[in-house]
Motif scaffolding. Structure first.
Motif, PDB file in Angstrom:
ATOM      1  N   SER A  24       0.813  -1.221   0.000  1.00 52.26           N
ATOM      2  CA  SER A  24       0.000   0.000   0.000  1.00 52.26           C
ATOM      3  C   SER A  24       0.846   1.271   0.000  1.00 52.26           C
ATOM      4  O   SER A  24       0.318   2.363  -0.214  1.00 52.26           O
ATOM      5  CB  SER A  24      -0.918   0.017   1.221  1.00 52.26           C
ATOM      6  OG  SER A  24      -0.167   0.205   2.420  1.00 52.26           O
ATOM      7  N   ILE A  27       0.651   3.594  -2.996  1.00 55.94           N
ATOM      8  CA  ILE A  27      -0.658   4.262  -3.052  1.00 55.94           C
ATOM      9  C   ILE A  27      -0.669   5.475  -2.137  1.00 55.94           C
ATOM     10  O   ILE A  27      -1.110   6.566  -2.510  1.00 55.94           O
ATOM     11  CB  ILE A  27      -1.783   3.271  -2.673  1.00 55.94           C
ATOM     12  CG1 ILE A  27      -1.785   2.088  -3.647  1.00 55.94           C
ATOM     13  CG2 ILE A  27      -3.132   3.978  -2.644  1.00 55.94           C
ATOM     14  CD1 ILE A  27      -2.717   0.970  -3.238  1.00 55.94           C
ATOM     15  N   PHE A  28      -0.181   5.287  -0.897  1.00 52.90           N
ATOM     16  CA  PHE A  28      -0.125   6.408   0.042  1.00 52.90           C
ATOM     17  C   PHE A  28       0.816   7.506  -0.462  1.00 52.90           C
ATOM     18  O   PHE A  28       0.554   8.691  -0.268  1.00 52.90           O
ATOM     19  CB  PHE A  28       0.348   5.924   1.420  1.00 52.90           C
ATOM     20  CG  PHE A  28      -0.719   5.211   2.205  1.00 52.90           C
ATOM     21  CD1 PHE A  28      -1.851   5.880   2.629  1.00 52.90           C
ATOM     22  CD2 PHE A  28      -0.576   3.873   2.515  1.00 52.90           C
ATOM     23  CE1 PHE A  28      -2.832   5.221   3.362  1.00 52.90           C
ATOM     24  CE2 PHE A  28      -1.553   3.203   3.243  1.00 52.90           C
ATOM     25  CZ  PHE A  28      -2.685   3.875   3.665  1.00 52.90           C
ATOM     26  N   GLN A  29       1.905   7.089  -1.104  1.00 55.15           N
ATOM     27  CA  GLN A  29       2.844   8.080  -1.607  1.00 55.15           C
ATOM     28  C   GLN A  29       2.208   8.974  -2.661  1.00 55.15           C
ATOM     29  O   GLN A  29       2.431  10.186  -2.669  1.00 55.15           O
ATOM     30  CB  GLN A  29       4.088   7.380  -2.173  1.00 55.15           C
ATOM     31  CG  GLN A  29       4.990   6.791  -1.092  1.00 55.15           C
ATOM     32  CD  GLN A  29       6.128   5.975  -1.645  1.00 55.15           C
ATOM     33  OE1 GLN A  29       6.030   5.435  -2.753  1.00 55.15           O
ATOM     34  NE2 GLN A  29       7.211   5.871  -0.902  1.00 55.15           N
ATOM     35  N   LYS A  30       1.424   8.389  -3.550  1.00 55.87           N
ATOM     36  CA  LYS A  30       0.756   9.200  -4.574  1.00 55.87           C
ATOM     37  C   LYS A  30      -0.283  10.137  -3.964  1.00 55.87           C
ATOM     38  O   LYS A  30      -0.460  11.265  -4.412  1.00 55.87           O
ATOM     39  CB  LYS A  30       0.097   8.296  -5.621  1.00 55.87           C
ATOM     40  CG  LYS A  30       1.060   7.760  -6.663  1.00 55.87           C
ATOM     41  CD  LYS A  30       0.325   7.329  -7.915  1.00 55.87           C
ATOM     42  CE  LYS A  30       1.300   7.049  -9.050  1.00 55.87           C
ATOM     43  NZ  LYS A  30       0.633   6.814 -10.321  1.00 55.87           N
ATOM     44  N   LYS A  31      -0.961   9.645  -2.935  1.00 50.39           N
ATOM     45  CA  LYS A  31      -2.002  10.457  -2.305  1.00 50.39           C
ATOM     46  C   LYS A  31      -1.429  11.488  -1.344  1.00 50.39           C
ATOM     47  O   LYS A  31      -2.040  12.536  -1.104  1.00 50.39           O
ATOM     48  CB  LYS A  31      -2.987   9.555  -1.553  1.00 50.39           C
ATOM     49  CG  LYS A  31      -3.848   8.691  -2.451  1.00 50.39           C
ATOM     50  CD  LYS A  31      -4.801   7.853  -1.631  1.00 50.39           C
ATOM     51  CE  LYS A  31      -5.736   7.023  -2.517  1.00 50.39           C
ATOM     52  NZ  LYS A  31      -6.647   6.179  -1.727  1.00 50.39           N
ATOM     53  N   GLY A  32      -0.255  11.187  -0.792  1.00 49.55           N
ATOM     54  CA  GLY A  32       0.270  12.037   0.266  1.00 49.55           C
ATOM     55  C   GLY A  32       1.389  12.965  -0.154  1.00 49.55           C
ATOM     56  O   GLY A  32       1.753  13.866   0.593  1.00 49.55           O
ATOM     57  N   GLN A  33       1.934  12.757  -1.341  1.00 47.62           N
ATOM     58  CA  GLN A  33       3.040  13.602  -1.796  1.00 47.62           C
ATOM     59  C   GLN A  33       2.489  14.828  -2.501  1.00 47.62           C
ATOM     60  O   GLN A  33       1.923  14.744  -3.590  1.00 47.62           O
ATOM     61  CB  GLN A  33       3.961  12.811  -2.728  1.00 47.62           C
ATOM     62  CG  GLN A  33       5.195  13.580  -3.158  1.00 47.62           C
ATOM     63  CD  GLN A  33       6.114  12.756  -4.041  1.00 47.62           C
ATOM     64  OE1 GLN A  33       5.893  11.569  -4.252  1.00 47.62           O
ATOM     65  NE2 GLN A  33       7.143  13.386  -4.579  1.00 47.62           N
ATOM     66  N   THR A  82      -1.743  16.724  -5.079  1.00 51.45           N
ATOM     67  CA  THR A  82      -0.988  15.498  -4.832  1.00 51.45           C
ATOM     68  C   THR A  82      -0.501  14.906  -6.148  1.00 51.45           C
ATOM     69  O   THR A  82      -0.943  15.305  -7.241  1.00 51.45           O
ATOM     70  CB  THR A  82      -1.860  14.464  -4.112  1.00 51.45           C
ATOM     71  OG1 THR A  82      -2.926  14.077  -4.990  1.00 51.45           O
ATOM     72  CG2 THR A  82      -2.435  15.005  -2.813  1.00 51.45           C
ATOM     73  N   ALA A  84      -1.211  11.955  -7.171  1.00 52.66           N
ATOM     74  CA  ALA A  84      -2.371  11.287  -7.774  1.00 52.66           C
ATOM     75  C   ALA A  84      -3.248  12.275  -8.535  1.00 52.66           C
ATOM     76  O   ALA A  84      -3.749  11.969  -9.627  1.00 52.66           O
ATOM     77  CB  ALA A  84      -3.179  10.574  -6.691  1.00 52.66           C
ATOM     78  N   GLN A  85      -3.449  13.460  -7.980  1.00 51.42           N
ATOM     79  CA  GLN A  85      -4.259  14.473  -8.662  1.00 51.42           C
ATOM     80  C   GLN A  85      -3.580  14.949  -9.946  1.00 51.42           C
ATOM     81  O   GLN A  85      -4.237  15.154 -10.971  1.00 51.42           O
ATOM     82  CB  GLN A  85      -4.508  15.647  -7.709  1.00 51.42           C
ATOM     83  CG  GLN A  85      -5.452  15.293  -6.563  1.00 51.42           C
ATOM     84  CD  GLN A  85      -5.387  16.276  -5.412  1.00 51.42           C
ATOM     85  OE1 GLN A  85      -4.485  17.120  -5.342  1.00 51.42           O
ATOM     86  NE2 GLN A  85      -6.339  16.167  -4.483  1.00 51.42           N
ATOM     87  N   LYS A  88      -4.129  12.449 -12.748  1.00 49.18           N
ATOM     88  CA  LYS A  88      -5.454  12.586 -13.380  1.00 49.18           C
ATOM     89  C   LYS A  88      -5.451  13.703 -14.416  1.00 49.18           C
ATOM     90  O   LYS A  88      -5.967  13.551 -15.533  1.00 49.18           O
ATOM     91  CB  LYS A  88      -6.521  12.871 -12.325  1.00 49.18           C
ATOM     92  CG  LYS A  88      -6.858  11.709 -11.415  1.00 49.18           C
ATOM     93  CD  LYS A  88      -7.936  12.116 -10.421  1.00 49.18           C
ATOM     94  CE  LYS A  88      -8.253  10.974  -9.455  1.00 49.18           C
ATOM     95  NZ  LYS A  88      -9.274  11.380  -8.450  1.00 49.18           N
TER      96      LYS A  88
END
Length: 391
Positions: A24, A27-33, A82, A84-85, A88
């Motif tokens: 995981s 996943i956290f890195q993409k959401k939290g960075q 982030t 992840a954003q 997108k």
């Protein structure tokens, strides 16, 4: 019942305290960075699209205050969100082949995901490995370099370099012409007579990577024949039309430095609208030139602290080092004992600028600068080793 809550300056550093499933973590890195991308000179209609797409993804983007009314043609854009954003938005823009949005998408993707090579091949089987900040030691075989203690006489050279090597220097940079502000050019024969014997002596006694600090193609070629590994050219191959031919023939690593003007006149009222942007554009052009010849894997960039720069320009360059890292080539900073440090510390002379130099060194290591060009190897290397344990 009470709970202990602490704030993390680096949120993802807390993952190892949680016991999460290792799968995981990406996943956290993409959401939290949290990411900020500065995109220059975007057509205003494209800028408004980027802002709307960032908002739709849950992030945001800053544009010029007149962008919404189209009173300007172009604006810089700062995206905020982030990883992840941003992913997108990159995917959305890639499907928009108008107003340059698909090209912006590609540039954003390259900025976020392309990586700088972890090592660089050099002539004679050597290589630079960028697993930490490397120290380049300055050896001036000159009578007039700005810091008197760095001027090395021939009978002192072996002891001077031996001390550097014993202290763990990574690169020895040998130069035969002072390029301090206001300096005159040195005749070719004189520079050859200074530099070549020094290189021969170092090569005969030490197994160390050697750089030659010159903008003259003849000096570079003769040095490369003796086994030098790096050409450190303050003109970025511009002052001597034959330098590119020499580089192509011998394939050394090449340090491309930015300078406005030339040493004799470079400090006569230099001016920039945006110093970092102008230097970045300069490097893009220079790197593209070497890429045409397949030598872009040998490029190191140096923004040229003190070379045609005001005090505020030098400070701005250091504050925005991250932008130079975005070019994905190794970054060298030469700050050692320079006048901007003296200015910041109340006008002290070069002989008293060691502590100021070490402060900048620590900052550069924290910013993951690849190479630092310094006079005082032992002191700077201690800073590198200590800071490297903390980041």
């Amino acid at each position: 019942m009470s709970f202990l809550v602490t704030k993390l300056d680096e949120p993802l550093a807390g993952l190892d305290k949680i016991g999460v499933d290792p799968a995981s973590i990406p996943i956290f890195q993409k959401k939290g960075q949290f990411i900020g991308l500065l995109i220059y000179d975007v057509p205003v209609i494209a800028a408004n699209v980027i802002k709307q797409e960032m908002l739709a993804a849950g992030g945001d983007a800053a544009v010029h205050r007149s962008a919404i009314t189209h009173k300007i043609e172009k604006t810089n854009v700062l995206t905020l969100g982030t990883l992840a954003q941003h992913d997108k938005v990159i995917r959305k823009l890639a499907m928009m082949p108008y107003w340059g949005l698909d090209l912006i998408s590609q540039a954003m993707k390259e900025c976020l995901y392309s990586e700088m090579p972890k090592e660089m091949p050099l002539p004679n089987g050597k290589k630079l490995v960028f697993d930490r900040t490397l120290i380049m030691g300055i050896v001036n075989v000159t009578p007039d370099s700005f810091y008197a203690a760095s001027r090395v006489q021939k009978d002192q050279l072996l002891d001077y370099v031996a001390k550097m090597v014993q202290n763990g220097v990574d690169i020895v940079d040998i130069g035969g012409e002072s390029t301090r502000p206001g300096s005159d050019r040195v005749p070719l024969d004189e520079e050859l007579n200074r530099v070549l014997p020094a290189i021969e002596l170092v090569k005969a006694n030490f197994d160390v990577i050697i750089s030659v600090d010159t903008y003259k193609s003849k000096v570079a070629e003769e040095a490369l024949k003796l086994g030098v590994h790096i050409v450190n050219d303050i003109s970025a191959l511009r002052f001597d039309g034959k330098m590119l031919e020499v580089v192509l023939k011998y394939k050394p690593a090449v340090i491309l430095m930015h300078m406005k003007g030339e040493p004799k006149t470079m400090q006569q009222n230099p001016y920039y609208e945006d110093v970092v942007k102008e230097i970045l554009e300069f490097f893009v052009e220079r790197i593209s030139l070497l890429k045409k010849y397949g030598l872009d894997d040998r490029v190191i960039i140096d923004p040229g602290i003190g070379f045609g720069k005001r005090f505020e320009d030098n400070i701005e360059i250091l504050k925005r080092l991250d932008q130079f890292k975005s070019l994905k080539v190794p970054l060298l900073i030469g700050h050692s004992r320079k006048s901007f440090i003296g200015h910041a510390l109340g006008g002290i002379p070069a002989e008293e600028r060691l502590f100021g130099t070490l402060a900048v060194t620590a900052y550069c290591v924290m910013k993951k600068v690849n190479i630092l060009r310094v006079h005082d190897v032992a002191e700077n290397l201690q800073i590198v080793k200590m800071i490297s344990q903390l980041i």
